[in-house]
Design a protein around this motif. Structure first.
Motif, PDB file in Angstrom:
ATOM      1  N   LEU A   1      18.637  36.437 -24.018  1.00  0.00           N
ATOM      2  CA  LEU A   1      18.491  35.605 -25.205  1.00  0.00           C
ATOM      3  C   LEU A   1      17.477  36.258 -26.136  1.00  0.00           C
ATOM      4  CD1 LEU A   1      18.249  32.075 -23.502  1.00  0.00           C
ATOM      5  CD2 LEU A   1      20.293  33.420 -24.031  1.00  0.00           C
ATOM      6  N   TYR A   2      17.878  36.550 -27.352  1.00  0.00           N
ATOM      7  CA  TYR A   2      16.954  37.204 -28.279  1.00  0.00           C
ATOM      8  C   TYR A   2      17.077  36.577 -29.664  1.00  0.00           C
ATOM      9  CZ  TYR A   2      21.015  39.877 -29.961  1.00  0.00           C
ATOM     10  OH  TYR A   2      22.229  40.247 -30.480  1.00  0.00           O
TER      11      TYR A   2
ATOM     12  N   LYS B   1      15.583  29.443 -27.783  1.00  0.00           N
ATOM     13  CA  LYS B   1      15.790  30.182 -26.534  1.00  0.00           C
ATOM     14  C   LYS B   1      15.417  29.324 -25.318  1.00  0.00           C
ATOM     15  CE  LYS B   1      13.310  33.676 -28.118  1.00  0.00           C
ATOM     16  NZ  LYS B   1      13.274  33.338 -29.553  1.00  0.00           N
TER      17      LYS B   1
ATOM     18  N   GLU C   1      10.492  34.807 -19.510  1.00  0.00           N
ATOM     19  CA  GLU C   1      10.397  34.583 -20.945  1.00  0.00           C
ATOM     20  C   GLU C   1       9.498  35.635 -21.597  1.00  0.00           C
ATOM     21  OE1 GLU C   1      11.011  30.411 -22.567  1.00  0.00           O
ATOM     22  OE2 GLU C   1       9.592  30.054 -20.938  1.00  0.00           O
TER      23      GLU C   1
ATOM     24  N   THR D   1      14.284  36.463 -22.065  1.00  0.00           N
ATOM     25  CA  THR D   1      14.163  36.124 -23.488  1.00  0.00           C
ATOM     26  C   THR D   1      13.203  37.109 -24.152  1.00  0.00           C
ATOM     27  OG1 THR D   1      12.252  34.621 -23.347  1.00  0.00           O
ATOM     28  CG2 THR D   1      14.427  33.699 -22.861  1.00  0.00           C
TER      29      THR D   1
END
Length: 490
Positions: free
Chosen positions: A277-278, A285, A330, A383
């Protein structure tokens, strides 16, 4: 010469006799017990047992108490004597025991969890000891049995369960039953208990959020590697503000993974899936991770790499995670130095003396190496706010199977937020907001903050007008910034 030779023979015979008389007491005891133990003559066994007791009484008479305890503990540690004592107990005891340990061979024992859930759920009016638990104020009280010894009948057979801790603090469930009922217990009863326990756990399952403890707090138990709380985030894919096509693609991928055990077995791959997830901060996110967990009913393991000292600890944490879980790192670009080439980083690590730190190679083994297969049905989520800072080896396809960009708010995402916050499907101001969203960069988090009703009298109109003012301000700031960049420098 003959006299000399006979003299040597006498000396050798004398030496042999001396060594025979100096046999250790352990060997004497073993010869007096082991031989008759496995013989068929019960009378011989009895006489040898009497000899053993005579030897032991002699030791007690002539040796101090502390030496007696030392000799007894030394004998008990000998494998052959431990095996013999177990055989003697089994010879006279009509009962058999089956133990379910919480940690078995360095991994969490799911059979133990199922047994404990089954026993805890056996609540009725005859139970004396109960424990109550309430997670939320609005939920009902959860009652569980709190006995250390539980008895029940199954097909007319009496079963006795005991819950206790071993000397090293490990939790154990032990079942005691009569040997004559061995077939009933092993063929049907244990299967019934485990399946019923799993069924109860599935019905009452609550998503947990785990965090890894610093290694200096680790104890002998594998459970001490992680601490957990109930996960109560309300996010769902229905309420999540993002592009509808992208949301449907993610949902389809997750559901295919959940139902894909046979497929993964067929292709010979570990049953796991990686998501990257970016996007900028505030684009959802963390909300995406919460929505995944609530959809799949998977526990979340929030892995903090900075509290791990080396790759070995990383592997140990991985082994301690359960199946049906989401392992999250994360802001991975801030957790470790994962930029540049691996050879350069390894060389820098050697020069700086950081041989015990978590390395990129260790993290790659964590993702798709041999140790990544220590568990099934697991999702890995990374992330980052800066995709370009990450090493290509970390995010290539096969490690991070799906790259999900969570960007600025679109009109489709705005409509979901308007429905969530204002219960609106249409409004006269939607057209103007759509035009402003196409010309500005604003995160869904900022849009949601403007949509929250602050004045009950203005309600929806006031919130939408406030959003328009915020969008116009962002637009003017962006225009000013672009003009500054285009203007010639002094």
């Amino acid at each position: 010469m003959s006299q000399t030779k006979s003299r040597k023979d006498q000396i050798q015979n004398l030496h042999k006799n001396k060594t025979k008389t100096k046999k250790p007491i352990i060997e004497i005891l073993m010869r007096s017990i082991v031989k008759p133990m496995f013989g068929d003559n019960l009378a011989t066994f009895g006489s040898n047992m009497a000899a053993l007791f005579f030897v032991w009484s002699t030791l007690k008479r002539y040796f101090p108490r502390h030496i007696q305890h030392f000799l007894l503990s030394a004998i008990q540690r000998i494998p052959i004597f431990k095996k013999l004592s177990d055989k003697i107990l089994n010879l006279f005891s009509p009962y058999a025991y089956i133990r379910f340990r919480e940690i078995e061979e360095y991994r969490y024992n799911y059979a133990y969890a199922a047994v404990k859930t089954y026993l805890g759920a056996k609540v009725n009016s005859e139970v004396e000891n109960l424990k109550g638990n309430q997670v939320k104020e609005n939920t009902s009280l959860d009652l569980k049995r709190d006995d250390v010894k539980i008895e029940e009948e199954y097909e007319g057979v009496k079963m006795c369960w005991e819950l206790f801790r071993c000397a090293k603090g490990k939790k154990v469930c032990r079942l005691t039953f009569h040997r004559s009922n061995w077939e009933v217990v092993t063929r049907s009863y244990l299967s019934y208990v485990v399946e019923e326990g799993k069924s109860i756990e599935a019905r009452n399952k609550k998503v947990k959020l785990f965090m890894n403890n610093p290694s200096l707090h680790w104890k002998l138990s594998m459970k001490c590697l992680w601490s957990c709380i109930d996960f109560e985030h309300p996010a769902t894919f229905e309420t999540m503000a993002m592009d509808l096509e992208k949301k449907d693609a993610i949902l389809s991928d997750l559901l295919a993974f959940r139902d894909g055990k046979e497929y993964y077995d067929k292709i010979g791959k570990a049953w796991k899936r990686g998501y990257l997830l970016y996007g900028p901060p505030g684009t959802g996110k963390s909300t995406m991770i919460a929505a995944m967990a609530n959809l799949m009913k998977y526990n979340i393991y929030d892995l903090e790499l900075t509290s791990i000292e080396n790759n070995w600890e990383l592997k140990k944490l991985l082994i301690a995670t359960t199946s049906k879980s989401i392992i999250v790192i994360e802001d991975i670009d801030c957790s470790l130095d994962l930029t540049g080439e691996r050879k350069d980083k390894d060389a820098r690590g050697d020069k700086e003396g950081k041989k015990n730190a978590v390395t990129l190679s260790g993290l790659l083994n964590f993702i798709d190496g041999i140790w990544s297969a220590c568990g099934q049905e697991r999702i890995l989520v990374f992330t980052t706010n800066h995709l370009g800072k990450l090493d290509e080896a970390l995010i290539r396809r096969g490690r991070m199977d799906m790259h999900i960009e969570l960007s600025y708010c679109t009109f489709g995402a705005f409509k979901i937020l308007a429905k969530n916050y204002l219960n609106l499907d249409h409004h006269i101001l939607f057209g103007k907001i759509e035009c402003l969203l196409e010309e500005t960069k604003i995160t869904p988090a900022d849009v949601a903050e403007n949509l929250m009703v602050k004045d009950p009298q203005t309600e929806a109109d006031g919130s939408l007008k406030g959003l328009i003012r915020a969008l116009e301000k962002i637009k003017s700031n962006q225009i000013a910034l672009e003009e500054t960049k285009r203007s010639p420098r002094d």
